[in-house]
Design a protein around this motif. Structure first.
Motif, PDB file in Angstrom:
ATOM      1  N   ARG A   1      41.137 -45.127  54.714  1.00 61.11           N
ATOM      2  CA  ARG A   1      40.264 -44.479  53.732  1.00 61.11           C
ATOM      3  C   ARG A   1      40.115 -42.988  54.027  1.00 61.11           C
ATOM      4  O   ARG A   1      40.072 -42.160  53.105  1.00 61.11           O
ATOM      5  CB  ARG A   1      38.893 -45.163  53.711  1.00 61.11           C
ATOM      6  CG  ARG A   1      38.909 -46.557  53.084  1.00 61.11           C
ATOM      7  CD  ARG A   1      37.499 -47.053  52.816  1.00 61.11           C
ATOM      8  NE  ARG A   1      36.805 -47.412  54.035  1.00 61.11           N
ATOM      9  CZ  ARG A   1      36.796 -48.642  54.569  1.00 61.11           C
ATOM     10  NH1 ARG A   1      37.462 -49.619  53.975  1.00 61.11           N
ATOM     11  NH2 ARG A   1      36.118 -48.895  55.668  1.00 61.11           N
ATOM     12  N   ASN A   2      40.022 -42.649  55.316  1.00 59.51           N
ATOM     13  CA  ASN A   2      39.911 -41.236  55.688  1.00 59.51           C
ATOM     14  C   ASN A   2      41.163 -40.462  55.269  1.00 59.51           C
ATOM     15  O   ASN A   2      41.068 -39.318  54.807  1.00 59.51           O
ATOM     16  CB  ASN A   2      39.702 -41.106  57.199  1.00 59.51           C
ATOM     17  CG  ASN A   2      38.323 -41.578  57.638  1.00 59.51           C
ATOM     18  OD1 ASN A   2      37.419 -41.716  56.818  1.00 59.51           O
ATOM     19  ND2 ASN A   2      38.161 -41.840  58.920  1.00 59.51           N
TER      20      ASN A   2
ATOM     21  N   GLN B   1      41.001 -39.812  51.591  1.00 56.47           N
ATOM     22  CA  GLN B   1      40.071 -38.733  51.250  1.00 56.47           C
ATOM     23  C   GLN B   1      40.687 -37.370  51.521  1.00 56.47           C
ATOM     24  O   GLN B   1      40.528 -36.431  50.727  1.00 56.47           O
ATOM     25  CB  GLN B   1      38.764 -38.884  52.044  1.00 56.47           C
ATOM     26  CG  GLN B   1      37.697 -37.873  51.643  1.00 56.47           C
ATOM     27  CD  GLN B   1      37.362 -37.947  50.159  1.00 56.47           C
ATOM     28  OE1 GLN B   1      37.059 -39.005  49.628  1.00 56.47           O
ATOM     29  NE2 GLN B   1      37.459 -36.806  49.473  1.00 56.47           N
TER      30      GLN B   1
END
Length: 224
Positions: free
Chosen positions: A168-169, A172
């Motif tokens: 997820r990082n 982003q």
């Protein structure tokens, strides 16, 4: 514009001038938007996909070190050994083989590795008690209790969540890069690129989930 100018010289000046004017208008609009008409948005999925892959690879590596009750070289071969001033994985100190479903043997490349390898295995969170016999270190795996299995399952789930968070990082970071790259670009291209990124994200999250389920099944198959 060069192609249009050439046509004009050939005697069809009206069409050539119209094409040149259209090209000039497009160029002017692009300049007003702050973007060179020949430039593509400076964005590539590659670096962010690599971060996602690294997260899955790390998770797979961590899973190999979670015991399932059955002897597996991957359980110990990547444990770090403090030997001769260096930190080496056990597989660099000897060959790890399966003697039977409950016994691993490390055949050392040099007898001086015996004590450091034994110490590294004892210091690991695997709760193992190795013994040295000449040029070998033997590692007996005790049968797993239901309580031990539940602890291992929780560890698998925790590692899975950490892998997904890393994915997820990465997404982003990619979204931030897309926003910057397409600031003056096509909104449709930006949406398409974001959808491609989301698809990559979902595929890597699904792979982490698959690895988790496989390990969970392995653990529960070996309960007493």
């Amino acid at each position: 514009a060069q192609y249009a100018k050439g046509r004009a010289k050939g005697g069809k000046g009206g069409k050539g001038k119209a094409a040149a004017a259209a090209a000039a208008a497009e160029e002017e609009e692009a300049e007003q938007a702050g973007q060179d008409p020949g430039d593509e948005p400076d964005y590539d999925h590659g670096p962010y996909q690599e971060l996602m892959q690294q997260a899955v690879d790390h998770y797979s590596h961590e899973l190999a070190g979670i015991r399932t009750g059955r002897a597996n070289p991957g359980l110990i071969e990547n444990l770090l050994v403090d030997a001769h001033g260096d930190h080496l994985p056990i597989k660099a100190c000897g060959t790890v083989t399966v003697r039977n479903p409950q016994l691993l043997a490390v055949t050392l490349f040099h007898p001086s590795f015996a004590q450091p390898v034994e110490k590294a295995i004892k210091a690991s969170p695997l709760s193992l008690n190795p013994t040295s016999e000449g040029a070998e270190v033997l590692v007996k795996l005790p049968r797993m209790t239901q309580e031990t299995i539940e602890k291992m399952v929780k560890l698998v789930n925790m590692e899975a969540e950490q892998a997904k968070q890393s994915i997820r990082n990465a997404r982003q970071k990619a979204m931030d890069a897309i926003k910057k790259a397409f600031k003056s670009g096509s909104a449709d291209d930006k949406r398409r690129t974001e959808k491609e990124l989301q698809k990559l994200h979902d595929e890597y999250v699904a792979e982490a989930e698959r690895l988790k389920k496989v390990k969970d099944t392995e653990l529960r198959q070996h309960k007493d």
